[in-house]
Design an enzyme around this catalytic site. Sequence first.
Site, PDB file in Angstrom:
ATOM      1  N   ASP A 379      40.495  46.067  37.691  1.00 58.20           N
ATOM      2  CA  ASP A 379      40.066  44.868  38.397  1.00 58.20           C
ATOM      3  C   ASP A 379      41.080  43.759  38.085  1.00 58.20           C
ATOM      4  O   ASP A 379      41.878  43.875  37.155  1.00 58.20           O
ATOM      5  CB  ASP A 379      38.663  44.495  37.914  1.00 58.20           C
ATOM      6  N   GLU A 481      42.615  23.990  43.180  1.00 66.53           N
ATOM      7  CA  GLU A 481      42.398  22.579  43.486  1.00 66.53           C
ATOM      8  C   GLU A 481      42.021  21.806  42.235  1.00 66.53           C
ATOM      9  O   GLU A 481      42.438  20.668  42.037  1.00 66.53           O
ATOM     10  CB  GLU A 481      41.299  22.445  44.543  1.00 66.53           C
ATOM     11  N   THR A 659      40.968  44.977  43.873  1.00 67.42           N
ATOM     12  CA  THR A 659      40.306  43.681  43.810  1.00 67.42           C
ATOM     13  C   THR A 659      39.656  43.353  45.139  1.00 67.42           C
ATOM     14  O   THR A 659      40.110  43.797  46.199  1.00 67.42           O
ATOM     15  CB  THR A 659      41.318  42.571  43.436  1.00 67.42           C
ATOM     16  N   GLY A 660      38.597  42.579  45.076  1.00 67.44           N
ATOM     17  CA  GLY A 660      37.968  42.082  46.286  1.00 67.44           C
ATOM     18  C   GLY A 660      38.583  40.783  46.754  1.00 67.44           C
ATOM     19  O   GLY A 660      38.192  40.228  47.776  1.00 67.44           O
ATOM     20  N   ASP A 661      39.583  40.294  46.026  1.00 66.69           N
ATOM     21  CA  ASP A 661      40.203  39.006  46.328  1.00 66.69           C
ATOM     22  C   ASP A 661      41.168  39.121  47.502  1.00 66.69           C
ATOM     23  O   ASP A 661      41.471  40.211  47.990  1.00 66.69           O
ATOM     24  CB  ASP A 661      40.939  38.493  45.093  1.00 66.69           C
ATOM     25  N   ASN A 762      30.753  44.063  40.004  1.00 63.19           N
ATOM     26  CA  ASN A 762      31.413  44.705  41.135  1.00 63.19           C
ATOM     27  C   ASN A 762      32.327  45.850  40.703  1.00 63.19           C
ATOM     28  O   ASN A 762      32.853  46.570  41.539  1.00 63.19           O
ATOM     29  CB  ASN A 762      32.230  43.673  41.928  1.00 63.19           C
TER      30      ASN A 762
END
Length: 1081
Positions: A379, A481, A659-661, A762
């Site tokens: 991950d 940010e 990864t889910g990114d 996940n």
Amino acid sequence: YLSRCLLISILNWDSWRCCQRANNGKQSRFNNRIKTSKYNILTFLPVNLFEQFQRAANAYFLFLLILQLIPEISSLSWFTTIVPLMMVFTITAVKDATDDCVSICTVTFTKLQNEKWMNVRPGDIIKLENNTFVAADLLLLSSSEPHGLCYIETAELDGETNLKVRQALPVTSELGNLIFHFTGVVVCEPPNNKLDKFTGVLFWKDNRYSLNNEKMLLRGCVLRNTGWCFGMVIFAGPDTKLMQNSGRTKFKRTSIDRLMNTLVLWIFGFLVCMGIILAIGNSIWEQQVGAHFRIYLYWNEVVNSSVFSGFLTFWSYIIILNSVVPISLYVSVEVIRLGHSYFINWDRKMYYPKKDTPAEVRTTTLNEELGQIEYIFSDKTGTITQNIMTFNKCSINGKTYGKSVLINVLPVKNPDLPVDFSFNPLADRKFQFYDHSLIESIKLGDSVVHEFFRLLSLCHTVMSEEKNAGELIYQVQSPDEGALVTAARNFGFIFKSRTPETITVEEMGKLVTYQLLAILDFNNIRKRMSVIVQTPDGQIKLYCKGADTILFERLHPSNEELMDLTSDHLEEFAGEGLRTLALAYKNLTEEHFKEWFKILQEANTSLDSRNEHLAAAYEEIEKDMMLLGATAIEDKLQEGVTETIASLSLANIKIWVLTGDKQETAMNIGYSCHMLTDTMNEIFIVAGHTVMKLQIQYSDREYFVFQAHALEADLENEFVEVACMCKTVICCRATPLQKAQVVELVKKHRKAVTLAIGDGANDISMIKSAHIGIGISGEEGMQAVLASDYSFAQFRYLKQLLLVHGRWSYFRMCKFLCYFFYKNFSFTLVHFWFGFFCGFSAQTVYDQWFITLFNIVYASLPVLAMGLFDQDVNEQNSMDYAKLYEPGQLNLLFNKRKFFICIAHGVYTSFALFFIPYGAFYNTAGEDGKHIADYQSFAVTVATSLVIVVSVQIALDTSYWTAINRFFILGSIAVYFAILFAMHSDGIFVIFPNHFPFVGNARNSLSQISVWLVILLTTVISVMPVITFRFLKEDLNPTLIDQKPLQNYMRQVSRRSSRRSAYAFSHQEGFGELITSGKNM
């Protein structure tokens, strides 16, 4: 027990809710209980026995035990089998129960009303507080934020760390204290694993309300920046989308276990062949020779023919020769694995003092598989990265600020002192910057530097909250940010507050309020964000930040020289692994803005192709901008990640990141940890949706970044074929189930040993699917740890686990098995040779006490010591010379070929053990003139020779000598002679005459010099071929370990990374519209 807390209310349930709760109680599938363990009290015994009988040897031993209960065919007592067999079952069962206990998790929560998490059911209304996990799949009803908004972090589900917004239905968001009177009915889709999709309808007060995923809080999410929220449970326990993606708990067995099952079957076949040979010999002997002796030795009435005699003899020899696979083998294997597990638990180099977290072995049966890993599936968020962004460098008007940063390298002894921000009472004390010239430029009033930080304080979607005087808290949608706004805050441009129409900033102590005219929101195509504001003096300005490759195309031609200089700085920043971002501004006239604003309004109200019209409007205003500079943010990797990946790569271990990114984020981390480098061929992103398109894209490529749709069913073969040829593979936008699918595909098509490592819920499915699952005990709970086989706190400990503990475990287990099979064939096949000289009568060479004690007492401890403590090289060399790991991957130390070599060695030794004493004793008289060729003297000589030969052999096999090895080898020989003389003594014969018939034999035989010469000759002849072979092999065909000194196979890992922007990597579209609507104010 976990320390998370949720509040559950069951006040004022109406009749429908009570009925619903009662009905749900009858169906266990509706409760919120989840199980990460394999057993419970009722299933432990049958399931564990079933699992143990997956080992062919255990079924084989049970069959032998049954045979030994038949007196007509058994020449050995039943206790020689049942006692060791019960020990095996008991020790294994206790160990499995202990392993499983650490997988059980019960979570208790406190009130409104006390309730356990596992008792939450569909229909319950749950109150969640800020920074708590969502307990089940909930329909959001109301929250502390205006308009029923709430913010969640979904890193446990999809790996994305940016905050996402969920909004309740307007009709439920205003219920307030009347929430407990809510009596709605939800009709929805059945449980499924689609994380981004939900379809349902709420029926309430004779109205229907459509439900979608934007109104759902899924189990595994964390509530952020929201005081509290109420939700109604839709799915609980195994029906939640998280658990639907988690997969089933599987029984994991090592490749050595599977190989041993095959070998046991072969050995059993070999045993049957030996039994048949000896049975045929018995039938022939009884027919031709034995008939002459029947007048002296009567046959039992049951035996009425030589053929039937051979049949009984067959089973007798099956019992006698069964020790070719002794029961003690499996006891020893379990003891060795348990010892290796404790070594891992006790390793202080895998202890993380900051959290007081040691490494933990949660499954003790897989240690040697750690030395055979070929693929690691990792991950990203929380596993490789810390999910912490820091503002490290910047380029302003062609000048760079900030000291050089080397990621994951230990700091120098005397670093420069950080900038003193004490002049700013609202500065974030955690922020550090190491270039004093930047703060001097600000204090001197450099207009460009001021404009640079003014942009950072205005162009964002951050929300601020001032809890106490001087305590300013930012609610950030993404960590990128947060880092930029915090940097502006420390340098004197403090974002204070915002409304839908204004932004208030404190600039160098002066409060300034800007009119917010428009937000040009981010999306993945634009890769930039802009705001248009009006200053107090009426000037209209556009501030823009985004990917440098996108922004540079929209600059005014006069910026050419500054752009080239900034490009060089960006190249330098990217080379250090920093995430870069370009900043620009534009002055607008009021007429130009009004004219453009009309275009924007028309685009916003268009019915067709609204997004395209908006994009065109944004393009119209975002051109001819003036470049201010660039920022460089470090996405902090966990300590030691780069070095760990480099070392594991040298060990020929392929590392894939799943990864889910977003794709950009995943690629950026690939560069940061040196998995992707500019020395590679062009990195290629797979974006085709059909086999034909993928095949076209695959041609002539070497390194790939895959998106999730490449895992669709008809593309699996192409995916595996290409991906396994690559040095680096990154899979982005992967759901938890797709992560497991990738692992399963590699297991299926490559037959490789796989390892999965992750820290979140996940990752559970991936961890369960891999041969080895490792959980990182990170910041966000213990879900991955509970499903794992091993756990520790930092990714860098993977190097120690695999290259040291894994390699040693594999090396020791292989040496143990080779020696064990050799030893037992040497011990057992003596009976086979003896059968040709005893009329195939199933007479044993040794007395039954020697047979019983040989593998339990005489030869058990030395081989256990070797299996626990032996080393071919020390720990440091194991880490430094990663190539030493490859024999495990190639399965070189124990395989079918090695097994046959061990068997041949054992057969040769048994031949020498029998025939040398037999030839020496044939027609031989002792020193006293008496004949010494009696059965008992022969048995003692052979047994003594066997103990000494196997002791010398294990001394030759031992690579690393300790006091324990010496004590066990010498002690075993001493114990053998002590027991031998005790069992052959007059005293024990008087007490048990039927059990100890060898009275006085040891004293008589071992007092003869000729017997000792026979033992010496047998030992020399048995071990000389081994010594000769090893000498020649080391001289003619040395292994890497044999080469002195070892060559250093480590190499420097360096790269020159290409420039890339990183701002858009973790941002999400939609926050600009949310801010201007005022719904979140």
